[in-house]
Motif scaffolding. Structure first.
Motif, PDB file in Angstrom:
ATOM      1  N   PHE A  22       0.826  -1.205   0.000  1.00 45.81           N
ATOM      2  CA  PHE A  22       0.000   0.000   0.000  1.00 45.81           C
ATOM      3  C   PHE A  22       0.865   1.262   0.000  1.00 45.81           C
ATOM      4  CE2 PHE A  22      -3.611  -2.627   1.830  1.00 45.81           C
ATOM      5  CZ  PHE A  22      -4.351  -2.565   0.663  1.00 45.81           C
ATOM      6  N   SER A  23       2.051   1.179   0.595  1.00 45.55           N
ATOM      7  CA  SER A  23       2.975   2.320   0.553  1.00 45.55           C
ATOM      8  C   SER A  23       3.432   2.585  -0.876  1.00 45.55           C
ATOM      9  CB  SER A  23       4.198   2.056   1.447  1.00 45.55           C
ATOM     10  OG  SER A  23       3.822   1.968   2.797  1.00 45.55           O
ATOM     11  N   VAL A  24       3.709   1.515  -1.619  1.00 46.54           N
ATOM     12  CA  VAL A  24       4.089   1.657  -3.025  1.00 46.54           C
ATOM     13  C   VAL A  24       2.945   2.283  -3.817  1.00 46.54           C
ATOM     14  CG1 VAL A  24       4.650   0.387  -5.145  1.00 46.54           C
ATOM     15  CG2 VAL A  24       5.757  -0.220  -2.990  1.00 46.54           C
ATOM     16  N   LEU A  25       1.723   1.819  -3.564  1.00 47.83           N
ATOM     17  CA  LEU A  25       0.559   2.379  -4.260  1.00 47.83           C
ATOM     18  C   LEU A  25       0.367   3.853  -3.926  1.00 47.83           C
ATOM     19  CD1 LEU A  25      -2.160  -0.420  -4.013  1.00 47.83           C
ATOM     20  CD2 LEU A  25      -1.191   0.542  -6.102  1.00 47.83           C
ATOM     21  N   ALA A  26       0.483   4.192  -2.643  1.00 45.72           N
ATOM     22  CA  ALA A  26       0.264   5.576  -2.221  1.00 45.72           C
ATOM     23  C   ALA A  26       1.285   6.510  -2.856  1.00 45.72           C
ATOM     24  CB  ALA A  26       0.333   5.678  -0.701  1.00 45.72           C
ATOM     25  N   PHE A  27       2.554   6.105  -2.848  1.00 48.68           N
ATOM     26  CA  PHE A  27       3.611   6.967  -3.388  1.00 48.68           C
ATOM     27  C   PHE A  27       3.499   7.102  -4.904  1.00 48.68           C
ATOM     28  CE2 PHE A  27       7.909   7.592  -5.120  1.00 48.68           C
ATOM     29  CZ  PHE A  27       8.208   8.813  -4.537  1.00 48.68           C
ATOM     30  N   ASN A  28       3.131   5.997  -5.569  1.00 49.09           N
ATOM     31  CA  ASN A  28       3.089   6.003  -7.034  1.00 49.09           C
ATOM     32  C   ASN A  28       1.741   6.453  -7.596  1.00 49.09           C
ATOM     33  OD1 ASN A  28       5.710   4.728  -8.282  1.00 49.09           O
ATOM     34  ND2 ASN A  28       5.288   3.576  -6.416  1.00 49.09           N
ATOM     35  N   SER A  29       0.811   6.827  -6.722  1.00 51.44           N
ATOM     36  CA  SER A  29      -0.484   7.304  -7.218  1.00 51.44           C
ATOM     37  C   SER A  29      -0.316   8.556  -8.078  1.00 51.44           C
ATOM     38  CB  SER A  29      -1.422   7.587  -6.039  1.00 51.44           C
ATOM     39  OG  SER A  29      -0.855   8.554  -5.163  1.00 51.44           O
ATOM     40  N   MET A  30       0.626   9.422  -7.719  1.00 51.46           N
ATOM     41  CA  MET A  30       0.867  10.627  -8.514  1.00 51.46           C
ATOM     42  C   MET A  30       1.333  10.252  -9.924  1.00 51.46           C
ATOM     43  SD  MET A  30       2.873  12.904  -5.641  1.00 51.46           S
ATOM     44  CE  MET A  30       4.037  11.566  -5.296  1.00 51.46           C
ATOM     45  N   PHE A  31       2.307   9.359  -9.996  1.00 52.47           N
ATOM     46  CA  PHE A  31       2.829   8.945 -11.298  1.00 52.47           C
ATOM     47  C   PHE A  31       1.770   8.201 -12.101  1.00 52.47           C
ATOM     48  CE2 PHE A  31       6.595   8.627  -8.352  1.00 52.47           C
ATOM     49  CZ  PHE A  31       7.097   9.881  -8.665  1.00 52.47           C
ATOM     50  N   GLY A  32       0.922   7.452 -11.394  1.00 54.00           N
ATOM     51  CA  GLY A  32      -0.131   6.710 -12.079  1.00 54.00           C
ATOM     52  C   GLY A  32      -1.135   7.629 -12.747  1.00 54.00           C
ATOM     53  N   LEU A  33      -1.529   8.690 -12.048  1.00 56.63           N
ATOM     54  CA  LEU A  33      -2.492   9.631 -12.621  1.00 56.63           C
ATOM     55  C   LEU A  33      -1.898  10.355 -13.828  1.00 56.63           C
ATOM     56  CD1 LEU A  33      -3.923  11.083  -9.298  1.00 56.63           C
ATOM     57  CD2 LEU A  33      -5.148   9.635 -10.934  1.00 56.63           C
ATOM     58  N   VAL A  34      -0.646  10.753 -13.723  1.00 56.19           N
ATOM     59  CA  VAL A  34       0.023  11.413 -14.842  1.00 56.19           C
ATOM     60  C   VAL A  34       0.148  10.453 -16.021  1.00 56.19           C
ATOM     61  CG1 VAL A  34       2.226  12.382 -15.601  1.00 56.19           C
ATOM     62  CG2 VAL A  34       1.261  13.082 -13.411  1.00 56.19           C
ATOM     63  N   ALA A  35       0.474   9.179 -15.732  1.00 57.82           N
ATOM     64  CA  ALA A  35       0.607   8.174 -16.796  1.00 57.82           C
ATOM     65  C   ALA A  35      -0.731   7.896 -17.472  1.00 57.82           C
ATOM     66  CB  ALA A  35       1.185   6.875 -16.225  1.00 57.82           C
ATOM     67  N   LEU A  36      -1.816   7.953 -16.714  1.00 59.53           N
ATOM     68  CA  LEU A  36      -3.145   7.737 -17.293  1.00 59.53           C
ATOM     69  C   LEU A  36      -3.448   8.813 -18.339  1.00 59.53           C
ATOM     70  CD1 LEU A  36      -5.890   6.328 -17.411  1.00 59.53           C
ATOM     71  CD2 LEU A  36      -6.589   7.690 -15.415  1.00 59.53           C
ATOM     72  N   GLY A  37      -3.200  10.070 -17.976  1.00 61.51           N
ATOM     73  CA  GLY A  37      -3.400  11.142 -18.950  1.00 61.51           C
ATOM     74  C   GLY A  37      -2.474  11.005 -20.139  1.00 61.51           C
ATOM     75  N   MET A  38      -1.222  10.626 -19.881  1.00 66.54           N
ATOM     76  CA  MET A  38      -0.253  10.455 -20.959  1.00 66.54           C
ATOM     77  C   MET A  38      -0.671   9.336 -21.900  1.00 66.54           C
ATOM     78  SD  MET A  38       2.679  11.713 -22.058  1.00 66.54           S
ATOM     79  CE  MET A  38       3.618  12.381 -20.662  1.00 66.54           C
ATOM     80  N   ALA A  39      -1.291   8.284 -21.370  1.00 69.41           N
ATOM     81  CA  ALA A  39      -1.722   7.157 -22.208  1.00 69.41           C
ATOM     82  C   ALA A  39      -2.724   7.625 -23.258  1.00 69.41           C
ATOM     83  CB  ALA A  39      -2.332   6.059 -21.337  1.00 69.41           C
ATOM     84  N   PHE A  40      -3.701   8.421 -22.846  1.00 63.38           N
ATOM     85  CA  PHE A  40      -4.688   8.911 -23.806  1.00 63.38           C
ATOM     86  C   PHE A  40      -4.031   9.808 -24.856  1.00 63.38           C
ATOM     87  CE2 PHE A  40      -7.789   7.957 -20.354  1.00 63.38           C
ATOM     88  CZ  PHE A  40      -8.626   7.139 -21.090  1.00 63.38           C
ATOM     89  N   VAL A  41      -3.081  10.641 -24.419  1.00 65.37           N
ATOM     90  CA  VAL A  41      -2.396  11.529 -25.359  1.00 65.37           C
ATOM     91  C   VAL A  41      -1.596  10.717 -26.371  1.00 65.37           C
ATOM     92  CG1 VAL A  41      -0.544  13.227 -25.560  1.00 65.37           C
ATOM     93  CG2 VAL A  41      -2.291  13.505 -23.797  1.00 65.37           C
ATOM     94  N   ILE A  42      -0.831   9.740 -25.896  1.00 68.15           N
ATOM     95  CA  ILE A  42       0.014   8.947 -26.796  1.00 68.15           C
ATOM     96  C   ILE A  42      -0.837   8.114 -27.750  1.00 68.15           C
ATOM     97  CG2 ILE A  42       1.654   7.017 -26.851  1.00 68.15           C
ATOM     98  CD1 ILE A  42       3.007   8.198 -24.424  1.00 68.15           C
ATOM     99  N   MET A  43      -2.000   7.672 -27.310  1.00 69.07           N
ATOM    100  CA  MET A  43      -2.870   6.905 -28.202  1.00 69.07           C
ATOM    101  C   MET A  43      -3.339   7.723 -29.396  1.00 69.07           C
ATOM    102  SD  MET A  43      -5.258   4.698 -25.604  1.00 69.07           S
ATOM    103  CE  MET A  43      -4.511   3.914 -24.175  1.00 69.07           C
TER     104      MET A  43
END
Length: 328
Positions: free
Chosen positions: A49-70
């Motif tokens: 859960f610590s890994v999830l909490a810390f990487n939540s920021m990167f995950g949200l940014v990656a989600l937006g980036m995924a739509f852009v790259i598609m």
């Protein structure tokens, strides 16, 4: 009646397609197995859960980036936009979570909208437009913050968003999961998702189909800005300050997570679920390095994370290119 075996070329294409779709899941499973066997407490709820909490920021940014790259684009400004949003959130935090959240995400969404309008209607290349926004958003963050970190209010309950939990599950992990569920549903089951893939597959063909290509581009960059803004709110609430100099290299982390998840940099194909797996894979790699530091086997500074991200991204892009060639 006996069936004839597949020709070697067909088998190679099938193997390449399998690896491109499921390779990241296999890699994540192997990494979890390695960590579980080597480190005590690696699979404990606290660590995961610590890994999830810390990487939540990167995950949200990656989600937006995924739509852009598609769509065949790129957004280099996400880290700076997140840093700007963290400053806005910290400044508004004395007024409570919701005002800080709405203000920061709204400001970041506006920057994403500017990106989209410049790219779609100004006909500026995404690389150039978002590079300009990277510099502009960073300047805005430093200007609003007065070139220093902005402390948040601990009395308003703002920090509960980044540090609070339901049981053992951090709020930020719930936000990350909800965002990816919504993103996956949007891509797979809505016209918006189909239009994104169509634009990435070929803008001229998409226009012949009657799609409003410019509108799709504006929407994906606006969404990328909004998600970067949400990541900035988490940054401020998790670390107790708006950080105008934070976010350096976040765009590379996001691109690496998207690409390792099987999304083509040329657009037209991608997976939201595999993007999340890519985020977790990168996060667990650095988690393992921290465990190794703790064991005294190695001693790597934070600067090594940038080196590892760069090497990892290069390897993934090369492998993806080879797999794509074999499939064609």
């Amino acid at each position: 009646m006996a069936t004839s075996p597949l020709p070697s070329s067909a088998r190679g294409q099938a193997a390449s397609a399998f690896l491109q779709r499921y390779g990241v899941l296999i890699a994540l499973a192997l990494l979890l197995t390695f960590g579980a066997l080597r480190y005590e407490g690696f699979l404990s709820p606290f660590n995961l859960f610590s890994v999830l909490a810390f990487n939540s920021m990167f995950g949200l940014v990656a989600l937006g980036m995924a739509f852009v790259i598609m769509t065949g684009g790129i957004d280099l400004s996400v880290g700076s936009v997140a840093a700007f949003a963290s400053v806005i959130a910290a400044m508004l935090s004395p007024h409570g979570l919701w005002l800080a959240l709405l203000g920061a995400v709204g400001a970041a969404t506006l920057l994403g909208l500017v990106n989209g309008l410049v790219i779609a209607y100004g006909r500026v290349l995404p690389f150039i437009a978002t590079l300009a926004m990277l510099l502009g958003a960073r300047g805005l963050a430093l200007l609003f913050a007065g070139d220093q970190s902005v402390s948040v209010s601990y009395e308003s309950g703002f920090t509960n968003f980044g540090q609070g939990k339901i049981g053992a599950v951090p709020y930020t992990a719930i936000v990350l999961a909800a965002a990816f569920v919504l993103g996956s549903v949007a891509l797979r089951y809505t016209a918006f998702g189909r239009h994104i893939l169509a634009v990435g597959g070929g803008e001229d063909a998409a226009r012949l189909m009657g799609l409003k290509v410019e509108r799709v581009k504006v929407l994906v960059y606006t969404l990328s800005g909004a998600l970067a803004g949400l990541a900035g709110v988490i940054l401020a609430s998790q670390f107790g300050a708006g950080q105008p100099t934070e976010g350096l290299g976040w765009e590379l982390t996001a691109i690496a997570a998207v690409v390792v998840g099987g999304t083509l940099l040329t657009g037209g194909m991608g997976s939201i679920g595999n993007t999340l797996v890519g985020v977790l894979l990168l996060g667990l790699i650095f988690n393992i390095l921290n465990f190794e530091n703790g064991k005294g086997t190695i001693s790597l500074s934070n600067y090594w994370q940038s080196i590892i991200r760069g090497v990892f991204l290069l390897i993934v892009v090369v492998l993806q290119s080879q797999l794509t060639k074999r499939r064609s």
